[in-house]
Design an enzyme around this catalytic site. Structure first.
Site, short mmCIF file in Angstrom:
data_model
loop_
_atom_site.label_atom_id
_atom_site.label_comp_id
_atom_site.label_asym_id
_atom_site.label_seq_id
_atom_site.Cartn_x
_atom_site.Cartn_y
_atom_site.Cartn_z
N ASN A 162 1.10 -1.26 0.30
CA ASN A 162 -0.21 0.00 -0.09
C ASN A 162 0.51 0.81 -0.09
OD1 ASN A 162 -2.99 -0.87 0.31
ND2 ASN A 162 -1.65 -1.91 1.98
N GLU A 163 0.82 1.90 -0.95
CA GLU A 163 2.03 2.71 -1.22
C GLU A 163 1.52 4.17 -1.05
OE1 GLU A 163 4.45 2.56 -2.14
OE2 GLU A 163 5.73 0.75 -3.58
N PRO A 164 2.29 5.25 -1.31
CA PRO A 164 1.60 6.46 -0.54
C PRO A 164 0.65 6.85 -1.40
CG PRO A 164 4.15 6.67 -0.13
CD PRO A 164 3.76 5.42 -1.26
#
Length: 639
Positions: A162-164
């Site tokens: 879950n990236e920025p």
């Protein structure tokens, strides 16, 4: 198991944090909690539903669970697992797949049913990914949710993948990986260009539903992002901050990962302190930087307004504290890294005698010497010391394949120019081309290719050391066996590694040893090489008198720099010496422009080195010291 969890000192922290002395003790504690959960569920006749993570962080946890299974009868028959993520696309048998990782580190060694193992499928057709993700969520829900979710944290602040920008209620889905995440994974794939651009990951909303969440992080490399996650504001730019909203999360850290939390980094802001000299030095330098004043201009009001009233009362008056710390910092500066002959050395970082010292610079990779301490290296030679350099590893995994072909083509042309037969060499060359054209990411090179890569780095190191003025007889290539696997993953250190190092030390009998103390390097080689040197010196000191007079100095620069309060010797460099250092680095042509493994810093190595040396000098200048063009910094290790 010892913990450093100081509950009274956590007012800056927005979620529970437990700190252990090291990664091992933390991992054992987490494994014990997982084992306890499994056994409790067994007693109730229920399954234990675990969310599992991959990467370096949980490896020791899994190793301890395997040990508990083999030696203490912990059964996994009632365990159902769901892995956080998988690269997409990714074949399950690929070396970089999380299927391979989980089998290697856990599943192949325990009695878990294969039907109870769930890992996102990296082989799905694009139109099958969304239905798969919905089914993955449904499987977890039908089991009543996850009992415990293990997490690591990426340097972007991602949990899972879950990236920025990820939403706090996101579910399992296909995502695009951040460039930094791909760079961090590049070593496993033999270069960033081979790292998949996408991945399938559980969502933050999925993770939140777990009844217990443990996020683990180790080493100073993770310290900056841990501080943001624990003490920062909620932000989609740092997805881990969403965990602050959970009532059932705990961060489990080692001392390195916790080092930038306020209670450890600036403890005077949260509690009364025991003011030893190092803490006073750190606090005064911090205060000077915070208020933007030289040390000698700091006032009692500055102390009182920035959490340091206790120091002013206990150790004051503050001007005397300022003078003492100013003198300590000033005394670290020396233009004589081997000691100044005939001088009063009571306030100098190195001894005056013997006037001509024997020094060994240990370089983990063939370029760490000139990158990290090239100016000091040259200065030691110029000042007449007997300087040796020992290249501990061949560095042969960090050379581009096309450089191999270029150098072999040169060898063929040269042999033909002097009338030598090149038939055998041409055969080897064609085999190399065939192999390289079909080479898979991180596939082990043939012996001939590994040799050529090693030769390239060896000749570059010789050129750099010669430029520094070191005679060929004092240039040593150790090729420590732990490194020579042909893979990015190295063997554990063996007796031969230590014996090779002991032999060189016994032969030279140095007064000074310089070793890489930059343990944040992404491949871990620096720490391994340092531990080999330390083991060799500790063994020798039992029987060799010269070891008692041998000082061990640590250098940094390729990846990070020492904090100003840690520095015990600062060697100023003139503009001309900065240029000489740059030229020595340039001898390492295979690492120029774009090295195979650049780590998390896009700058070339020579640029990194100059920027860090300039910054060190600027930091000293701001404290009120003399202004220099650049400085190389060292810390003495007392073994």
């Amino acid at each position: 198991m010892a913990r450093l969890n100081l509950l009274e000192s956590t007012r800056y922290e927005k979620l529970p944090v437990t700190v252990y002395p090291d990664q091992r003790s933390a991992s054992l504690a987490v494994a014990a909690r997982i084992a306890k959960l499994i056994r409790e569920k067994q007693a109730l006749g229920k399954p234990a539903v675990l969310g599992l993570a991959t990467g370096v962080t949980p490896i020791q946890v899994y190793a301890e669970l395997v040990r508990l299974h083999r030696e203490e009868g912990l059964s996994f028959a009632n365990v159902i697992t769901f892995n956080l993520d998988e690269y997409y696309p990714m074949l399950p048998e690929a070396a970089q797949s999380y299927v391979t990782f989980m089998n290697e580190h856990l599943f192949a060694h325990i009695d878990i049913s294969r039907a109870n193992i769930h890992i996102p499928d990296g082989t799905l057709a694009p139109d099958a990914v969304a239905p798969f993700c919905l089914a993955y969520e449904k499987q977890i829900e039908e089991l009543g949710g996850l009992d415990l979710q293990l997490l690591g944290i990426g340097r972007t602040g991602h949990i899972g993948f879950n990236e920025p920008g990820s939403a706090p209620n996101s579910g399992t889905r296909l995502v695009t990986l951040d460039d930094l995440t791909r760079r961090d994974a590049s070593r496993d794939f033999g270069g960033k260009q081979n790292v998949p651009v996408k991945a399938i990951t559980m969502g933050i909303g999925t993770i939140f539903k777990a009844r217990e969440i443990i996020l683990m992080a180790w080493s100073r490399k993770k310290a900056p992002i841990i501080r943001k996650a624990v003490e920062g504001e909620l932000s989609g730019e740092v997805p881990a901050t969403y965990l602050q909203l959970s009532d059932h999360v705990e961060f489990v850290l080692d001392e390195g990962a916790a080092s930038e939390l306020t209670r450890f980094d600036t403890p005077w802001l949260v509690k009364d302190c025991v003011w030893d000299n190092m803490l006073i030095k750190k606090a005064v330098i911090w205060l000077s930087c915070t208020v933007g004043k030289p040390i000698l201009k700091l006032t009692e009001e500055d102390y009182n307004s920035h959490g340091m009233a206790q120091l002013a009362v206990e150790k004051g008056p503050v001007y005397q504290i300022n003078i003492d710390i100013f003198n300590q910092v000033q005394h670290t500066i020396t233009g004589w890294p081997g000691g100044k002959p005939g001088a009063d050395d009571s306030q100098r970082p190195e001894r005056a005698e013997p006037a001509r010292k024997r020094s060994i610079v240990f370089s983990p990779h063939p370029d760490d010497d000139v990158i990290s301490m090239g100016g000091t290296f040259i200065r030691l030679v110029d000042q007449g010391h007997e300087v040796h350099v020992a290249y501990q590893t061949s560095g042969n995994t960090a050379v581009w394949d096309d450089d191999v072909l270029r150098y072999v083509e040169f060898a063929i042309d040269f042999k033909e120019s002097v009338g030598e037969d090149t038939a055998r060499l041409r055969g080897i060359y064609e085999d190399m081309r065939t192999f390289i054209e079909a080479k898979l990411p991180n596939q082990i090179d043939t012996r001939e290719i590994r040799d050529v890569k090693g030769f390239i780095r060896k000749t570059e190191a010789i050129a750099g050391a010669r430029y520094a003025g070191v005679p060929d007889s004092n240039i040593h290539f150790q090729a420590l066996p732990f490194y020579e696997t042909g893979k990015t993953k190295k063997n554990t250190v063996g007796e031969e590694d230590i014996a090779i190092t002991m032999e060189l030390l016994q032969r030279v009998r140095p007064h000074q040893v310089f070793a890489a103390g930059d343990f944040a390097d992404p491949n871990g080689t620096h720490l391994v090489c340092f531990n080999i040197i330390l083991a060799a010196l500790n063994r020798l000191k039992e029987s060799e008198d010269w070891v008692k007079d041998c000082w061990l100095w640590l250098y940094r620069g390729a990846w990070h720099e020492f904090a100003t309060h840690e520095i015990e010797m600062a060697v100023p460099l003139s503009p001309a010496e900065v240029l000489r250092k740059r030229n020595a680095i340039f001898k390492h042509q295979s690492q120029k422009d774009r090295p195979v493994f650049p780590g998390d810093d896009e700058r070339e190595f020579w640029v990194r080195a100059e920027d860090r040396n300039r910054e060190t000098a600027l930091n000293y200048d701001k404290l009120g010291m003399a202004e220099y063009a650049a400085m190389e910094a060292f810390v003495r290790y007392r073994f």
